[in-house]
Scaffold this motif. Structure first.
Motif, short mmCIF file in Angstrom:
data_model
loop_
_atom_site.label_atom_id
_atom_site.label_comp_id
_atom_site.label_asym_id
_atom_site.label_seq_id
_atom_site.Cartn_x
_atom_site.Cartn_y
_atom_site.Cartn_z
N ALA A 1 0.88 -1.03 0.07
CA ALA A 1 0.15 0.24 0.16
C ALA A 1 0.90 1.40 -0.42
CB ALA A 1 -1.00 -0.49 1.64
N SER A 2 1.67 0.76 0.38
CA SER A 2 3.15 2.26 0.86
C SER A 2 3.54 2.65 -0.02
CB SER A 2 3.75 2.21 2.13
OG SER A 2 4.52 1.49 1.67
N ILE A 3 3.23 2.02 -1.61
CA ILE A 3 4.45 2.41 -2.90
C ILE A 3 2.86 2.55 -3.79
CG2 ILE A 3 5.28 0.95 -4.42
CD1 ILE A 3 7.46 1.01 -2.02
N ARG A 4 2.35 2.03 -3.38
CA ARG A 4 0.60 2.60 -4.56
C ARG A 4 0.47 4.10 -4.24
NH1 ARG A 4 -1.14 -1.95 -2.56
NH2 ARG A 4 -2.88 -0.69 -2.00
N TYR A 5 0.41 4.46 -2.64
CA TYR A 5 -0.26 5.65 -2.19
C TYR A 5 0.70 6.57 -2.32
CZ TYR A 5 -5.25 3.39 -0.77
OH TYR A 5 -6.34 3.02 -1.31
N ARG A 6 2.53 6.12 -1.94
CA ARG A 6 2.49 6.95 -1.15
C ARG A 6 3.79 7.64 -2.32
NH1 ARG A 6 0.49 10.25 1.64
NH2 ARG A 6 2.21 11.44 2.24
N ALA A 7 4.24 6.84 -3.20
CA ALA A 7 5.17 6.92 -4.49
C ALA A 7 4.12 6.73 -6.18
CB ALA A 7 5.99 5.85 -4.60
N LEU A 8 3.39 5.37 -6.23
CA LEU A 8 3.13 5.61 -7.33
C LEU A 8 1.77 6.62 -8.39
CD1 LEU A 8 2.97 1.36 -8.01
CD2 LEU A 8 5.15 3.61 -8.66
N VAL B 1 12.90 12.15 -4.22
CA VAL B 1 11.85 11.75 -2.62
C VAL B 1 12.16 10.38 -2.51
CG1 VAL B 1 9.51 11.08 -2.70
CG2 VAL B 1 10.22 13.12 -4.22
N ILE B 2 12.24 9.60 -0.78
CA ILE B 2 12.69 8.80 -0.50
C ILE B 2 10.70 8.40 -0.47
CG2 ILE B 2 14.10 7.19 0.81
CD1 ILE B 2 16.64 9.41 0.85
N VAL B 3 10.86 7.52 -0.07
CA VAL B 3 9.28 7.20 0.44
C VAL B 3 9.35 5.51 1.06
CG1 VAL B 3 7.05 5.71 -0.08
CG2 VAL B 3 7.64 7.34 -2.07
#
Length: 804
Positions: free
Chosen positions: A22-29, A60-62
Motif C-alpha cells: 500500500a505505501s508503494i502505491r499511495y505514497r509513490a506510484l 523523494v525517498i518513500v
C-alpha cells in the motif's frame, strides 16, 4: 531550477517495486502519476546508485530506512538536489522495527538532517515528526489519494521498465565489476587495447539490453491495449485461494448482507489491523442475531482470522487480499467497518481505506480519527451498532451518504488535488536555497576512517581541532559501516559531522569541499585493506590538499613491523606526514628512507580509557576475569603456534575453573569465530565473543579492558592498550622473537600460561606485573599528553604549504 514542470525531473526511491504494498502505491506510484499529469518527468528505483541522481531536480525517498538511503540523500544534498522524505507510519513508537540493529527512526533522523522537506499523511503524524526534528525542516501533509482500476493499470505500465531494467542490469553490473577488477589488476601494464576491448564489450551488452527493453515494452503495451476493455478483477481466483488456505466456511443465506472489513492483519508494534474487529465484536454478534449477514474479512493472515475472528458468533469468510480483486468485493459489500484502537500508531493512519470503500460505492462506519474529520456527514462515526443497522436496512440513506462522501473525496483526494499539493511542496523547496551548503559540508579538515579501531584514534584529534577553531567532518567508508555498524553509532554519539563515502567515489573537482585544506587518514598504506584511504589521499594530493596519516598499531606495517607478506621494503605511504607514537628507536631497522622522512613523532592520541560500558553477559562482579585476545594477522603464525594458543586456553580453563576467560577475536580478522576450523575451547568458564553478533558488535577491546584483571594476547596493540591501564599483560611468544615487548611477560610454553595467571592471583606478584606494564609504556611511547594537539598543530602549520 525553474518551476516549469516539464523541465523538472523527480526521482522516487522506494524499498520495493511491488505495487501490492500500500505505501508503494499511495505514497509513490499515485503521486508519481499525478505529477506526470502535470508535466513532470519521473524516475523510480529501489537500488541505490549515484547514477540515479544524474539529471534529478528533486529526490523523494518513500518509507525506506537503510543506510543506503541515507547515503543517497547525502549525495543528493551535496549535489544540490533537494531531498524529500515521505513517511506514512509513526515509526517512533518503541516497538517499531524492534530486533533491527538500526531502527527505522534512527535512519529517518539521519536522513532528515539533510532533507529539504518531510511529507506525511496526517496532522498527528506531522506533530510527531515535528516533535522529533524541530522546525529545521518543513513538514507537509499530503493525504493518501484515490485508488481505482485505471490507476492500478497505469502504475503497472509505469513499473514495467524499472522492473525489467532491474533484472537486465544484473549482467551489466557483473560485467562492470569484471571490467573494474581487470582494470585494477592489469592497469600496471597500461594496456589501452585491453581496456578498449572491455569497454566495447560493455557497450554491446548495454545495446542488447536496451533493445530487449524496447521490445518487451512494446509487447507489454500491446497486451495492455488488448485487455483494456476486459474486466480487471475476478472473484474466482480469490475464492480458490481462500479454500486453499483452509479457512472454514459456514453456510450463509443467499440474501445475506455483506459486512466488509479489509486491510493489513496488523503487527507486533501496535494495536491495529484484523484484531480491531474484536473492538466491535458485541455489535457484530448482536446484528447477526437479528439480521441475515456475513462478515467478509480480506487480509493477509488466515491463521489470525481462524484463531480470533472465526470463533465470533457471526457467519464470516476469509479472503486473501489482492489489489486487483477489491473492485469485485466492494461491489458485493453492503457496508464497510473500520474500527480503530486509536493508539499512538493507529491515530496517525490515513483515511485511505474509508476513501477506497466510498469511492467504490460502499458506505462506511468507522472510529473517528483526525484523518477522517473531513468526511463528517458522509460517514457514521463511533456508532457501529446503529450505523451498520441503518446502512443495511436503508438503501436510500446509504446511497446518499456515499454520494456525499464521493463529492468530498473527489475534491480532497483526487489525483489533481494530490498533484497540486506535491506541486506546492516542490515549489516550497525550490524557493528555498536548495543548494545551501551546511557548514558541516564545507569543513577545513577531513578525518577519514574505515576500521572500527580508527575511531579511538580519531576522536581526540577531532576534539582538539574543534577546540582550535577548525571545522571538521568525518568521512566513513560505506562498506565499513555496513560491516561494522558500531562505527557510525560511535560517530553519531560524538556529534561530529560525518559523510558516508562509497568505495567507488569519483575523483573530480566536486569531491572535496572548497574550504578543505587537510585530509587526515587514520590508516593508510598501499595494502589492499587500506585502499579506500589510499585513493582518498592520492586524490587529495592531486588537488593540493595537505595529507597525513597515523601510526595505528604498536606493530605497524611499514613503520615498526615487517614479515614475508608485509615486507617493510614494499610498504608505501601516499600521505605527506606520518604521526608516530614513539621515537626513532621504536621504528623497524629496515624502515625505508622515504618513509622515515615522513615521520613526525607526536605520541599516541588514543585515550587510555573510554566511557565505561557494561558487558552483555552475566559475570559475577567478584570473580576474576582474564581477557585473551587473538589479533588480525594470523598469517604471521605457524600451525604449531595456533595449536599451542588453543591448548593454552584449554589448559587455563581446566587449571583455574573459578576464573572467567573471555576470548576476544580481532574485529576484522575474526580468526577464532570465522576462519578457524579446528576444535574451539568449550568450557563453562570460557566465553568466546563474536564481534559480528548484535550483543557484542558495539563492545570494543577498549570497552572490555576495564573489566579485566589481566590480559593474555598474541603480539598486538592490545598489549600496549592494556599496559597503559597498568593491567598485568602477557604476550604469547611461542617460537617468536619479541624483544620489542620487553619487559612484559612472555608465554613460551604451557607452563608459562599457568605461571602468569598464578602471578596475577598473588597480590605482591601482581603489583610487580603492573610495574612491568608501566615500564613498557615508558619505553615505547612518547608522553601521551598533548599528542592530539601536536597533530593539529602540524596540520595547521602545513596549511601555508598546501594551498589549493
Amino acid at each position: 531550477m525553474g518551476l516549469a514542470s516539464e523541465k523538472i525531473t523527480i526521482g522516487w526511491k522506494t524499498s520495493s517495486l511491488n505495487s501490492a504494498i500500500a505505501s508503494i502505491r499511495y505514497r509513490a506510484l499515485f503521486p508519481l502519476l499525478a505529477l506526470e499529469d502535470l508535466g513532470f518527468k519521473n524516475k523510480i528505483c529501489t537500488r541505490v546508485t549515484r547514477s540515479f541522481l544524474v539529471d534529478l531536480d528533486v529526490l523523494v525517498i518513500v518509507k525506506s530506512f537503510t543506510l543506503d538511503d541515507y547515503w543517497l540523500a547525502q549525495e543528493a544534498s551535496r549535489m544540490g538536489v533537494p531531498v524529500v522524505f515521505d513517511l506514512c507510519d509513526n515509526i517512533f513508537i518503541e516497538e517499531y522495527g524492534s530486533g533491527q540493529y538500526r531502527s527505522p527512526a534512527d535512519t529517518f533522523l539521519l536522513i532528515s538532517s539533510v532533507a529539504s522537506a518531510i511529507t506525511v499523511t496526517t496532522q498527528p503524524l506531522a506533530d510527531v515528526v515535528k516533535a522529533k526534528i524541530g522546525d529545521s525542516v518543513p513538514v507537509y501533509i499530503i493525504p493518501d489519494g484515490i485508488e481505482n482500476d485505471i490507476l492500478l493499470s497505469r502504475i503497472e505500465k509505469s513499473l514495467f521498465l524499472p522492473k525489467m531494467y532491474r533484472y537486465i542490469s544484473i549482467p551489466l553490473i557483473m560485467a562492470t565489476v569484471f571490467y573494474t577488477r581487470c582494470r585494477d589488476y592489469y592497469g600496471q601494464f597500461k594496456s589501452d587495447g585491453f581496456e578498449l576491448t572491455i569497454r566495447r564489450l560493455l557497450e554491446k551488452i548495454g545495446q542488447l539490453s536496451y533493445k530487449t527493453l524496447k521490445f518487451c515494452y512494446r509487447m507489454k503495451a500491446k497486451l495492455f491495449a488488448r485487455s483494456a476493455n476486459e474486466s480487471l478483477v475476478t472473484d474466482l481466483p480469490i475464492v480458490a485461494e481462500a479454500n486453499k488456505l483452509g479457512s472454514p466456511q459456514r453456510a450463509v443465506a443467499k440474501d445475506a448482507k455483506k459486512i466488509l472489513w479489509f486491510g493489513n492483519h496488523g503487527a507486533a508494534h501496535a494495536k491495529f489491523g484484523m484484531m480491531d474487529l474484536l473492538l466491535i465484536q458485541t455489535e457484530l454478534e448482536s446484528i447477526a442475531n437479528e439480521l441475515s449477514v456475513e462478515l467478509v474479512v480480506i487480509s493477509n493472515n488466515v491463521e489470525k482470522y481462524n484463531k480470533h475472528i472465526l470463533p465470533m458468533v457471526i457467519p464470516s469468510r476469509y479472503i486473501e487480499w489482492s489489489a486487483e480483486s477489491m473492485g469485485q468485493h466492494f461491489a458485493d459489500a453492503d457496508v464497510v467497518v473500520i474500527p480503530s484502537a486509536k493508539d499512538d500508531f493507529s491515530i496517525c493512519k490515513s483515511a485511505n481505506r474509508t476513501v477506497l470503500a466510498m469511492t467504490n460505492g460502499v458506505p462506511v462506519v468507522a472510529t473517528l480519527t483526525p484523518a477522517l474529520e473531513d468526511l463528517r456527514g458522509a460517514v457514521i462515526f463511533d456508532d457501529f451498532d446503529n450505523g451498520i443497522r441503518q446502512y443495511l436496512t436503508d438503501k436510500a440513506f446509504a446511497t446518499s451518504q456515499v454520494e456525499r462522501g464521493k463529492a468530498i473525496i473527489d475534491q480532497l483526494y483526487g489525483q489533481e488535488s494530490i498533484g497540486n499539493i506535491w506541486l506546492k511542496v516542490i515549489k516550497g523547496i525550490v524557493e528555498q536555497d536548495v543548494k545551501r551548503i551546511a557548514e558541516s559540508s564545507n569543513p577545513d579538515l577531513i578525518v577519514a576512517v574505515h576500521l572500527p579501531q580508527d575511531i579511538s584514534l580519531a576522536l581526540p584529534v577531532l576534539e582538539e581541532a574543534n577546540k582550535q577553531g577548525l571545522q571538521c567532518v568525518v568521512w566513513i567508508n560505506f562498506q565499513a559501516i555496513k560491516r561494522w555498524p558500531g562505527i557510525l553509532k560511535t560517530i553519531q554519539k560524538s556529534r561530529f559531522n560525518f559523510r558516508i563515502i562509497a568505495e567507488d567515489f569519483k575523483v573530480n573537482d566536486q569531491l572535496f569541499p572548497s574550504r578543505v585544506f587537510a585530509l587526515l587518514s587514520i590508516t593508510e598504506s598501499n595494502l589492499n585493506p587500506h585502499r579506500f584511504t589510499r585513493e582518498l589521499t592520492k586524490a587529495a594530493n592531486k588537488f593540493g590538499i595537505y595529507t597525513a596519516t597515523m601510526q595505528h598499531g604498536f606493530e605497524n606495517i611499514g613503520l615498526s613491523y615487517s614479515d614475508d607478506i608485509h615486507n617493510i621494503k614494499r610498504i608505501r605511504f601516499e600521505s605527506s606526514h606520518i604521526y608516530t607514537w614513539g621515537d626513532s628507536n621504536t621504528y623497524h631497522p629496515d624502515i625505508l628512507k622515504e618513509t622515515l622522512e615522513k615521520c613526525v613523532q607526536v605520541g599516541c592520541s588514543k585515550p587510555k580509557s573510554i566511557d565505561f560500558k557494561s558487558l552483555p553477559c552475566l559475570i559475577d562482579k567478584e570473580s576474576v576475569v582474564i581477557g585473551v585476545f587473538e589479533n588480525l594477522h594470523w598469517h604471521r603464525y605457524s600451525e604449531d603456534y595456533r595449536t599451542d594458543f588453543i591448548n593454552g586456553v584449554n589448559h587455563l580453563a581446566v587449571q583455574y575453573p573459578n576464573i572467567t576467560f573471555i576470548i576476544k577475536p580481532h574485529n576484522a580478522g575474526l580468526w577464532l569465530t570465522g576462519r578457524y576450523d579446528g576444535e574451539k575451547p568449550e568450557h563453562r568458564n570460557v566465553l568466546i565473543i563474536d564481534p559480528l553478533s548484535s550483543d557484542w558488535s558495539d563492545i570494543t577491546a577498549a570497552h572490555l579492558l576495564p573489566h579485566l584483571s589481566a590480559v593474555i594476547t598474541t603480539p598486538s596493540t592490545i598489549a600496549l592498550d592494556a599496559a597503559r591501564l597498568s593491567i598485568p599483560t602477557a604476550v604469547v611468544a611461542q617460537g617468536l622473537q619479541l624483544a620489542n615487548y620487553a619487559p612484559l611477560s612472555l608465554i613460551r610454553d604451557m607452563h608459562d600460561w599457568g605461571a602468569f595467571v598464578s602471578q596475577v592471583l598473588n597480590a605482591y606478584q601482581k603489583k610487580s606485573l603492573e610495574e612491568q606494564s608501566d615500564q613498557f609504556i615508558d619505553r615505547v611511547l612518547l608522553s601521551n599528553e598533548g599528542a592530539a594537539k601536536r597533530i593539529v598543530d602540524d596540520i595547521k602549520n602545513n596549511k601555508i604549504n598546501f594551498n589549493r
